[in-house]
Design an enzyme around this catalytic site. Structure first.
Site, PDB file in Angstrom:
ATOM      1  N   PRO A 113      -2.106  -0.031   4.823  1.00  0.00           N
ATOM      2  CA  PRO A 113      -3.553  -0.204   4.953  1.00  0.00           C
ATOM      3  C   PRO A 113      -4.273   0.777   4.036  1.00  0.00           C
ATOM      4  O   PRO A 113      -3.776   1.883   3.795  1.00  0.00           O
ATOM      5  CB  PRO A 113      -3.825   0.135   6.423  1.00  0.00           C
ATOM      6  CG  PRO A 113      -2.662   0.967   6.862  1.00  0.00           C
ATOM      7  CD  PRO A 113      -1.483   0.507   6.035  1.00  0.00           C
ATOM      8  N   ASP A 114      -5.411   0.385   3.506  1.00  0.00           N
ATOM      9  CA  ASP A 114      -6.220   1.291   2.687  1.00  0.00           C
ATOM     10  C   ASP A 114      -7.230   1.978   3.618  1.00  0.00           C
ATOM     11  O   ASP A 114      -8.170   1.348   4.108  1.00  0.00           O
ATOM     12  CB  ASP A 114      -6.924   0.517   1.575  1.00  0.00           C
ATOM     13  CG  ASP A 114      -7.558   1.468   0.571  1.00  0.00           C
ATOM     14  OD1 ASP A 114      -8.283   2.390   1.000  1.00  0.00           O
ATOM     15  OD2 ASP A 114      -7.309   1.305  -0.637  1.00  0.00           O
ATOM     16  N   ILE A 115      -7.003   3.265   3.858  1.00  0.00           N
ATOM     17  CA  ILE A 115      -7.803   3.983   4.864  1.00  0.00           C
ATOM     18  C   ILE A 115      -9.249   4.128   4.383  1.00  0.00           C
ATOM     19  O   ILE A 115     -10.209   3.876   5.129  1.00  0.00           O
ATOM     20  CB  ILE A 115      -7.169   5.371   5.143  1.00  0.00           C
ATOM     21  CG1 ILE A 115      -5.697   5.191   5.521  1.00  0.00           C
ATOM     22  CG2 ILE A 115      -7.916   6.092   6.259  1.00  0.00           C
ATOM     23  CD1 ILE A 115      -4.870   6.444   5.471  1.00  0.00           C
ATOM     24  N   LYS A 119     -13.770  -0.359  -3.126  1.00  0.00           N
ATOM     25  CA  LYS A 119     -13.501   0.185  -1.780  1.00  0.00           C
ATOM     26  C   LYS A 119     -14.781   0.368  -0.970  1.00  0.00           C
ATOM     27  O   LYS A 119     -14.748   0.564   0.222  1.00  0.00           O
ATOM     28  CB  LYS A 119     -12.754   1.516  -1.907  1.00  0.00           C
ATOM     29  CG  LYS A 119     -11.424   1.389  -2.648  1.00  0.00           C
ATOM     30  CD  LYS A 119     -10.439   2.469  -2.270  1.00  0.00           C
ATOM     31  CE  LYS A 119      -9.170   2.365  -3.099  1.00  0.00           C
ATOM     32  NZ  LYS A 119      -8.048   3.070  -2.503  1.00  0.00           N
ATOM     33  N   PHE A 150     -11.298   9.856  -3.671  1.00  0.00           N
ATOM     34  CA  PHE A 150     -10.772  10.376  -4.937  1.00  0.00           C
ATOM     35  C   PHE A 150     -10.178   9.211  -5.708  1.00  0.00           C
ATOM     36  O   PHE A 150      -9.750   8.226  -5.107  1.00  0.00           O
ATOM     37  CB  PHE A 150      -9.691  11.435  -4.692  1.00  0.00           C
ATOM     38  CG  PHE A 150     -10.248  12.830  -4.536  1.00  0.00           C
ATOM     39  CD1 PHE A 150     -10.204  13.720  -5.593  1.00  0.00           C
ATOM     40  CD2 PHE A 150     -10.819  13.234  -3.342  1.00  0.00           C
ATOM     41  CE1 PHE A 150     -10.732  14.996  -5.461  1.00  0.00           C
ATOM     42  CE2 PHE A 150     -11.345  14.513  -3.201  1.00  0.00           C
ATOM     43  CZ  PHE A 150     -11.302  15.391  -4.273  1.00  0.00           C
ATOM     44  N   ASP A 166       0.919   3.744  -1.326  1.00  0.00           N
ATOM     45  CA  ASP A 166       0.360   2.390  -1.333  1.00  0.00           C
ATOM     46  C   ASP A 166       1.275   1.397  -0.614  1.00  0.00           C
ATOM     47  O   ASP A 166       0.809   0.398  -0.089  1.00  0.00           O
ATOM     48  CB  ASP A 166       0.155   1.926  -2.784  1.00  0.00           C
ATOM     49  CG  ASP A 166      -0.977   2.708  -3.445  1.00  0.00           C
ATOM     50  OD1 ASP A 166      -1.982   2.949  -2.763  1.00  0.00           O
ATOM     51  OD2 ASP A 166      -0.839   3.087  -4.626  1.00  0.00           O
ATOM     52  N   LYS A 201      21.104   5.221   9.459  1.00  0.00           N
ATOM     53  CA  LYS A 201      21.227   5.589   8.051  1.00  0.00           C
ATOM     54  C   LYS A 201      21.900   4.474   7.242  1.00  0.00           C
ATOM     55  O   LYS A 201      22.910   3.917   7.696  1.00  0.00           O
ATOM     56  CB  LYS A 201      22.050   6.886   7.959  1.00  0.00           C
ATOM     57  CG  LYS A 201      22.080   7.465   6.574  1.00  0.00           C
ATOM     58  CD  LYS A 201      22.934   8.722   6.525  1.00  0.00           C
ATOM     59  CE  LYS A 201      23.177   9.091   5.074  1.00  0.00           C
ATOM     60  NZ  LYS A 201      24.305   9.987   4.917  1.00  0.00           N
ATOM     61  N   ASN A 245       5.158  11.450  -2.532  1.00  0.00           N
ATOM     62  CA  ASN A 245       4.562  11.685  -3.858  1.00  0.00           C
ATOM     63  C   ASN A 245       4.347  13.184  -4.041  1.00  0.00           C
ATOM     64  O   ASN A 245       4.638  13.973  -3.142  1.00  0.00           O
ATOM     65  CB  ASN A 245       3.271  10.884  -4.024  1.00  0.00           C
ATOM     66  CG  ASN A 245       2.232  11.269  -2.999  1.00  0.00           C
ATOM     67  OD1 ASN A 245       1.746  12.390  -2.983  1.00  0.00           O
ATOM     68  ND2 ASN A 245       1.899  10.336  -2.104  1.00  0.00           N
ATOM     69  N   LYS A 263     -13.046   1.294  -8.757  1.00  0.00           N
ATOM     70  CA  LYS A 263     -12.444   1.618  -7.452  1.00  0.00           C
ATOM     71  C   LYS A 263     -13.523   1.916  -6.414  1.00  0.00           C
ATOM     72  O   LYS A 263     -13.431   1.498  -5.260  1.00  0.00           O
ATOM     73  CB  LYS A 263     -11.521   2.842  -7.634  1.00  0.00           C
ATOM     74  CG  LYS A 263     -10.457   2.982  -6.596  1.00  0.00           C
ATOM     75  CD  LYS A 263      -9.492   4.105  -6.954  1.00  0.00           C
ATOM     76  CE  LYS A 263      -8.288   3.613  -7.743  1.00  0.00           C
ATOM     77  NZ  LYS A 263      -7.314   4.665  -8.023  1.00  0.00           N
TER      78      LYS A 263
HETATM   79  N1  CTP Z   1      -6.582   5.764  -0.225  1.00  0.00           N
HETATM   80  C1  CTP Z   1      -6.524   5.517   1.119  1.00  0.00           C
HETATM   81  N2  CTP Z   1      -5.547   4.681   1.618  1.00  0.00           N
HETATM   82  C2  CTP Z   1      -4.636   4.128   0.800  1.00  0.00           C
HETATM   83  C3  CTP Z   1      -4.678   4.400  -0.605  1.00  0.00           C
HETATM   84  C4  CTP Z   1      -5.667   5.232  -1.079  1.00  0.00           C
HETATM   85  O1  CTP Z   1      -7.353   6.021   1.869  1.00  0.00           O
HETATM   86  N3  CTP Z   1      -3.703   3.343   1.306  1.00  0.00           N
HETATM   87  C5  CTP Z   1      -7.678   6.604  -0.737  1.00  0.00           C
HETATM   88  C6  CTP Z   1      -7.251   7.927  -1.328  1.00  0.00           C
HETATM   89  O2  CTP Z   1      -7.264   8.933  -0.355  1.00  0.00           O
HETATM   90  C7  CTP Z   1      -8.308   8.143  -2.390  1.00  0.00           C
HETATM   91  C8  CTP Z   1      -8.667   6.739  -2.825  1.00  0.00           C
HETATM   92  O3  CTP Z   1      -8.250   5.870  -1.784  1.00  0.00           O
HETATM   93  O4  CTP Z   1      -9.479   8.706  -1.854  1.00  0.00           O
HETATM   94  C9  CTP Z   1      -8.054   6.272  -4.120  1.00  0.00           C
HETATM   95  O5  CTP Z   1      -6.682   6.534  -4.129  1.00  0.00           O
HETATM   96  P1  CTP Z   1      -5.833   6.189  -5.416  1.00  0.00           P
HETATM   97  O6  CTP Z   1      -4.409   6.559  -5.161  1.00  0.00           O
HETATM   98  O7  CTP Z   1      -6.514   6.738  -6.623  1.00  0.00           O
HETATM   99  O8  CTP Z   1      -6.026   4.635  -5.536  1.00  0.00           O
HETATM  100  P2  CTP Z   1      -5.267   3.446  -4.931  1.00  0.00           P
HETATM  101  O9  CTP Z   1      -6.130   2.766  -3.931  1.00  0.00           O
HETATM  102  O10 CTP Z   1      -3.923   3.849  -4.457  1.00  0.00           O
HETATM  103  O11 CTP Z   1      -5.174   2.474  -6.200  1.00  0.00           O
HETATM  104  P3  CTP Z   1      -4.203   2.568  -7.470  1.00  0.00           P
HETATM  105  O12 CTP Z   1      -2.929   3.229  -7.018  1.00  0.00           O
HETATM  106  O13 CTP Z   1      -4.021   1.158  -7.855  1.00  0.00           O
HETATM  107  O14 CTP Z   1      -4.939   3.344  -8.518  1.00  0.00           O
END
Ligand code: CTP
Length: 398
Positions: A304-306, A342, A324, A276, A286, A208, A338
């Protein structure tokens, strides 16, 4: 050690200016970097060339040097350091500082700065003892200026008494006390930053636009307040923060492992733009075009969502967790949801629509959302956002 700490050294015009060369060395020996500023009078005692050669940096001398303004304005120069040291601080410089004058580059920087300032006075004993100087000294102390010395001894003018500039090593000791004694001293903070790269095959990946600059600025600001910072970063374009433990990772799963290994901590700021999704089956070889022209279909699975994982820890949950929320629509509504989903303590919401220029840009426009408040911060540089956030964190954890 002062690793990564930045000192703006203002050299005043007195015979003790020669000791500023030794001071530059002593600061560098302890790991600090030095950006030198010289008054016009200082260059009568030491040459800008020596100062520049020793510091390894350009010497700033003139307020009206337009090249400098184009490269770095005087306001930015005055705030880019963790500490400003004035050595030698002559009677004239002390008087101008006490009056709040801005008559040259040095005094303008001192008036514009919001970082701590320490002076190392040096002058003839009679000048030091003069009511005017003592009155200025009192004013400067009341203004929060740190004062180091002067020492007692023989002077270049042949007299004896107080007025000798403190020896460089002792000035560095005093500087260390200020630099390492911030409100976050003894606190450990984890910061995640940058994008993650999720491999498709050995040569391709999903990424990204995050540059990592907001994360770097936050880590620098927390370290400047005395925190021990573990900086877990994906492959970012921004410079690495100074004076932090840096842990490089590529993928979201590696980032989670690194964060878990860095625990426990007092606070955590999740500034990374974590992917995500990742490929369900990334390949070790490749992916080739084939003769029949089949287009590969990428099959994703969720990462995983950290932030959520750490926020929902039963043991080892940091006392303060900041996330954020990068949004393009319904920014406050989505960010508020959010935060609750979270289970972090604060969330900094920002609008990352392309027209805002925030993603990859140098400014940010954030709203701080806590359990009780929604506070809109004016648009400001990412460095200023970082300093403001670090101060809020210090108020909470201190
Ligand atoms: N984050 C994280 N791990 C992930 C995704 C997000 O730790 N796999 C954390 C980011 O570092 C940030 C927060 O979650 O502090 C929100 O990230 P954001 O990209 O805004 O949200 P998403 O959880 O990805 O949700 P969406 O894309 O649906 O808005």
């Amino acid at each position: 050690m002062l690793n990564g700490r930045r000192v703006l050294l203002i050299i005043g015009g007195g015979i003790a200016a020669y000791k500023s060369l030794e001071l530059i060395r002593a600061l560098q020996k302890r790991g600090a970097s030095v950006v030198p500023v010289m008054t016009r009078a200082a260059s009568e005692f030491v040459t800008p060339l020596s100062v520049s050669a020793l510091s390894g940096n350009k010497v700033f001398q003139d307020l009206f040097d337009l090249t400098d303004e184009a490269e770095m304005g005087h306001i930015e120069l005055s705030r880019s350091a963790d500490l400003i040291i004035v050595a030698p601080a002559t009677g004239d410089l002390m008087a101008k500082m006490a009056l709040g004058m801005a008559s040259d580059l040095a005094t303008t920087l001192l008036l514009a700065t919001d970082t701590p300032v320490m002076i190392a006075p040096a002058m003839n004993v009679r000048m030091w003892e003069h009511t005017g100087t003592q009155r200025n000294l009192k004013t400067l102390r009341a203004d929060g200026i740190h004062v180091c010395g002067p020492d007692e001894g023989d002077m270049a003018c042949g007299e004896f008494g107080f007025g000798r500039m403190t020896e460089p090593d002792a000035i560095v000791d005093a500087a260390s006390d200020i630099l390492l004694n911030g409100p976050l001293k003894g606190k450990h903070v984890i910061v995640t930053s940058g994008p993650t790269h999720e491999p498709i095959d050995p040569v391709r990946y999903i990424a990204n636009r995050s540059s990592g600059s907001q994360g770097t600025a936050i880590a620098n600001a927390l370290a400047a307040l005395g925190a021990r910072v573990s900086f877990v970063t994906g492959p970012a374009r921004a410079d690495m923060p100074l004076g932090c433990d840096i842990i490089h990772v590529e993928t979201a799963r590696e980032m989670l492992d690194a964060v878990q290994s860095a625990l426990p901590c007092d606070g955590a700021v999740f500034a990374a733009a974590v992917a995500d999704w990742r490929m369900k089956n990334s390949t070790d070889s490749k992916i080739k075009k084939n003769a029949s022209g089949d287009i590969p279909v990428l099959d994703f699975t969720e990462n995983p969502d950290i932030l959520a994982t750490v926020s929902q820890l039963k043991n080892d949950r940091p006392n303060l967790i900041v996330g954020f929320a990068a949004e393009t629509d319904d920014v406050i509504k989505n960010a508020t949801a959010k935060r609750i989903r979270k289970q972090c303590d604060w969330i900094l919401a920002n609008d990352v629509s392309p027209e805002t220029g925030i993603m990859g840009g140098s400014e940010n426009d954030v709203t701080l959302i806590t359990a009780n408040d929604v506070i809109d911060w004016p648009r400001m540089s990412k460095d200023a956002v970082a300093k403001k956030l670090a101060q809020h964190i210090a108020d909470e954890l201190g």
